[in-house]
Structures are given as structure tokens and as C-alpha cells.
Design an enzyme around this catalytic site. Sequence first.
Site, mmCIF file in Angstrom:
data_model
loop_
_atom_site.group_PDB
_atom_site.id
_atom_site.type_symbol
_atom_site.label_atom_id
_atom_site.label_comp_id
_atom_site.label_asym_id
_atom_site.label_seq_id
_atom_site.Cartn_x
_atom_site.Cartn_y
_atom_site.Cartn_z
ATOM 1 C CG MET A 50 -45.541 32.766 -30.644
ATOM 2 S SD MET A 50 -45.832 33.216 -29.201
ATOM 3 C CE MET A 50 -44.734 34.574 -28.611
ATOM 4 C CG HIS A 91 -44.964 39.024 -30.601
ATOM 5 N ND1 HIS A 91 -45.592 40.105 -30.026
ATOM 6 C CD2 HIS A 91 -46.318 38.359 -30.125
ATOM 7 C CE1 HIS A 91 -47.056 40.154 -29.863
ATOM 8 N NE2 HIS A 91 -47.025 39.392 -30.305
ATOM 9 C CB SER A 92 -45.579 41.406 -33.698
ATOM 10 O OG SER A 92 -46.309 42.179 -34.640
ATOM 11 C CG LEU A 93 -41.460 44.142 -37.697
ATOM 12 C CD1 LEU A 93 -42.094 44.035 -39.246
ATOM 13 C CD2 LEU A 93 -41.153 45.406 -37.182
ATOM 14 C CB CYS A 139 -42.538 36.965 -37.190
ATOM 15 S SG CYS A 139 -42.986 36.110 -36.046
#
Length: 590
Positions: free
Chosen positions: A342, A257-259, A261
Site C-alpha cells: 500500500m 505500507h510505504s518503506l 513494502c
Amino acid sequence: ETEKIPVMRGQWFIDGTWQPLEEEESNLIEQEHLNRFKGQQLQESFDMEVSKPVDGKEAIHSLKLSRNHVDWHSVDEVYLYSDATTSKIARTVTQKLGFSKASSSGTRLHRGYVEEATLEDKPPQTSHIVFVVHGIGQKMDQGRIIKNTAMMRDTARKIEEKYFSNLATHVEFLPVEWRSKLTLDGDTVDSITPDKVRGLRDMLNSSAMDIMYYTSPLYRDELVKGLQQELNRLYTLFCSRNPEFEEKGGKVSIVSHSLGCVITYDIMTGWNPVRLYEQLLQKEEEELEDRWMSYEEQRLLEELYITKQRLREIEERLHGLKASTISKPPVLKFKVENFFCMGSPLAVFLALRGIRPGNSGSQDHILPRTICNRLLNIFHPTDPVAYRLEPLILKHYSNISPVQIHWYNTANPLPYEHMKPSFLNPTKEPTSVTDSESVSTVPSPTTSPVMVRRHYGESITNIGKASILGAASIGKGLGGMLFSRFGRSSTTTPQTLETGKDGAEGDDKKATTVGTPPFPHSSSGFLEPTVELEHRIDFELREGLVESRYWSAVTSHTAYWSSLDIALFLLTFMYKHDQEDTDKSNLDTI
């Protein structure tokens, strides 16, 4: 760690409620029962329901406990009595009235639960594990990823029971909490934070600061190693507790999720800013060779080039010696089957690192298949942190809609691999009376295309892009208006719209009919309608019909965890091969 739940063994249960007795009392009763009745057979017609009161039947065995006593009337007729004063009085009164002891004040006990255990009761074999990696803000709300993973696991269980109950395999979700163990700068940032609006500042320090840490050359490696070590630790721990997992070819996927990734991507690919610096130096060297220089400068550059070449040779020999003596372990102890992003800003990071679209539709352009079998980018249409990955592989995919994720309750949905790309029609959405009146009129050839507002919502990045393109077209001014009046307006009809490439190619336009999808353009400028991605990467959640777009922009970035649509999407790809094998075996049987 704060919510410790004791695990107890239930042996003796209270009739009716089927609640277990306290473990201490249960163990005493069990010991006494085995001493007295071991080896005796139960009646064949033994019924777990309450039988008739044992009137007139004397207890054949009794056990005194601290506050109670237990009477055995037969092997399977066991009653518990309270020894409190009020209970004794009530028992005496009822017995004098002619009621039996058992029926008046006894509680019947059962040895074993109401439902008997079977060999099939064990959970199915875990064939696929999913590591769930958090993004920013974990310091602010420690343990949040554990709660989020629990939500994802619960929604996945519901989907599993509904759609994948015929499969003998099982997917397990495991949270990866990598942030809390890092020291980073200690409390230096906190010490330089002003006191005014401290709550807001602390929130930013605990969330957005993670992005700054990651872009810092001093702390980036600490974040990467923190996540890498935690992934390897959890995998080793899981395999030690499930020794058959690797033997039976268990698979591993990652949901980030977010950073998270970006960090996961960098771990898998081994990307490092030093590489970028080396490329920059090489580019500067090439530029130096192209410009005019004096004889002395040229001689020194040649000497520098020879020295660098010699240095590289020595470094390679040294690395070769080290490699022959010590085999470097792989970065991750497992191969990644699927990498689900995501709400991911990964595309922005890659674009800023110099990744540009190519001419091949392969995922290898950004993530080699040898490292990860499948890359999937999931985002909500109004998530302000999420960006698309497909246009980084093939540029014309910026005009092709992301794949719409099916609602979980859709009947007979079309498989994702069979869904054909649909183009974004470059028609402007009217925003006022004047706009709606002028829709039928011919736009200027210098007007940049504005992305259509789709039924299920548009990416917030597209809204921003449309605004910028629109502003740029206004800047063309009077010249553009005159050009549109006297240049090409006579060759167009109200049914046509002119579309074109952006940037430097903006003046080279091609007229297309309304509803006709614009052809994809290659970097060379030629039409290449046949070039498509091998597999689609961008998948967009459907926007709710009653959703406020501005409110969604605030909440959508954290709305992925409990989504049943996402749970079905993840399981569809993770169970894909198992489902295909099952379908094939069913066909063979038929």
C-alpha cells in the site's frame, strides 16, 4: 500498554440495565446462593422479565454485605437493598404506608445475563492471518500501527458481516511494530541536529531518516532483522495460542505500507546489496577483457582470475560442509499467500537495483511464486510515494491503466480477473484557451505523447512524466517545427495523432487513429499485442469526485487504513478460495 482494560467475570446482574455487580460482591452472593439452593429446580415458566413485587412474601434467606444486604424470597427472586441511613429511613416510611420492602427500595438481581450463551457464540475459526507492517514515522508516533491495524480490522469486520457472513472462516489482522526495538545510531543524529526549527527537524529525524537508515550499509541489516524476527515471533506466538491453525492449513498474508513494502520484499527474496556489488565487479571484469592490454597486464589478470576461481571453489566446499552439519532455518517460518503493498515505493527501489522489463508476463520476474503466491500493489492516484510495478515486468503496461478498485457499495461488481486491460489514450488535456483551440490541429511528429487525465484521477508520477516529456519536445525547437510542416504533415489528417516510443526511439513514429489504443512494444521494437500479464498487480483506488488533488497528495499516503474499498479488496482475495468452494458446493446441491 498504557490503556490497560480489566477483564471481569459477570455472574449477577441488575434488572433493567443488565449491568454486572462488582466482582467481589458477586462472588459472595454466588457462594451463598450455591450453599443455600444447590440442587433445587427452577420453575419451568421462569421469566427473565421483572415479575410482580413479592408483597407479603418473607425472605427465606439473607446475606449481609459491607454496604448492602441481599434477600432471597425464592430461588429466582433475589433483591439487593442498600444499608445507607437515608435508604433505611425511606424503607421504614414506605413500609408504614403499606408498600412492600421489595417494591419500595429493592433492586432485583438476576443470576446470568439476559441472553443465554450458546455453543455457536464462540468466534469463528481463524483460517487466515494478516500481518500489517508499518513504514516510516513509527518512531515519531509509537503505537500508531496498532491504531491503524485496529481501524483496518474494524472496517474489515463491517465488510465481512455484509459480504462474507455465509463463510465459516475468519481473517485476523495483527500489527507488526518493528521500529521501536531498534537502537540504530542511538542519539548521534539528534546530537548533530541544529536547534532552529527543531520541531520540523525532529519530525524529519523520526520519519524520513528511516529511509536513510535503510540505504546505509551499516544499519540496513538491523532494520531487516528487526522486522524478520518480529514476524517470526508473532507467528510462533499465534500458533502456540491457536494450535489448530497450522494443522488445518491456515494461510498467512502480509499488508505492508510505504518503506515496510521494501523491507518485507527484501526479507522474502533474501536480496542483499552485496549481490549488486558482485554483479558490478563481474561487469568490470568483462569490460577489462574487451579492451586492449599489455602482455604483463594480461598475464596478471589471468592469474587473478584463476585465484578467484580457486577461492570460489573453497568457499563453496566450506558452505557445503556447514550446510550438511547445520540446516539453515528458513528466513520466515511461514509461506506468504498474498503480499499487499500500500502506497509503496518498491518499484523505484527495484528500478535503481537494475531490474528492467522482460518479455514474460509472469510475476516471477520480480517476485517468484514459490516465495509468494500473489503480489498486489495498491495505491491512491495522488499518493506521491507510490509507484507502479507492472511496467517493470512488461514495458508496454506503462500505457495500460491500473485496475480500478471497486467501491465497496458497488452492486454486482465485475470480478477483477475478468476485467480487461484498458489503454491510456495519448491525448493531451487542454489547460488553456490556446491549448483547447490547438487540440484539433496536427501535432509535430517530434511531440512526445502526454498521458490523458482519467476520470478517476491519474498517478502523480504520470503527471511528472508528462511534464518532462513535454519539456523535452519544446527543446527540439525550430527544426522540429520545420520537419512537421514540410515532412509528414501532408500525409496526416486532423483526426490522427502520432504516438511513438520515448528515449532513443523517439524519432521512429507510428500514426494511430484517435481512440485506437497504441499497441504494446517489446524491447526488440516489434509489436507484441498478445503478451499480457498472468495476473494484474497494480490496483488503483478511485479518486473522490469532490477531492482536491493537491490536498490528496498530502493526505493520501496515510488514507489506506480506514478505507472500506481497500477492506473489501483485501478480503476478496483472501476469501477467494473459500468463496469458490462454497459456490461449488451450492451448485452441487442444486
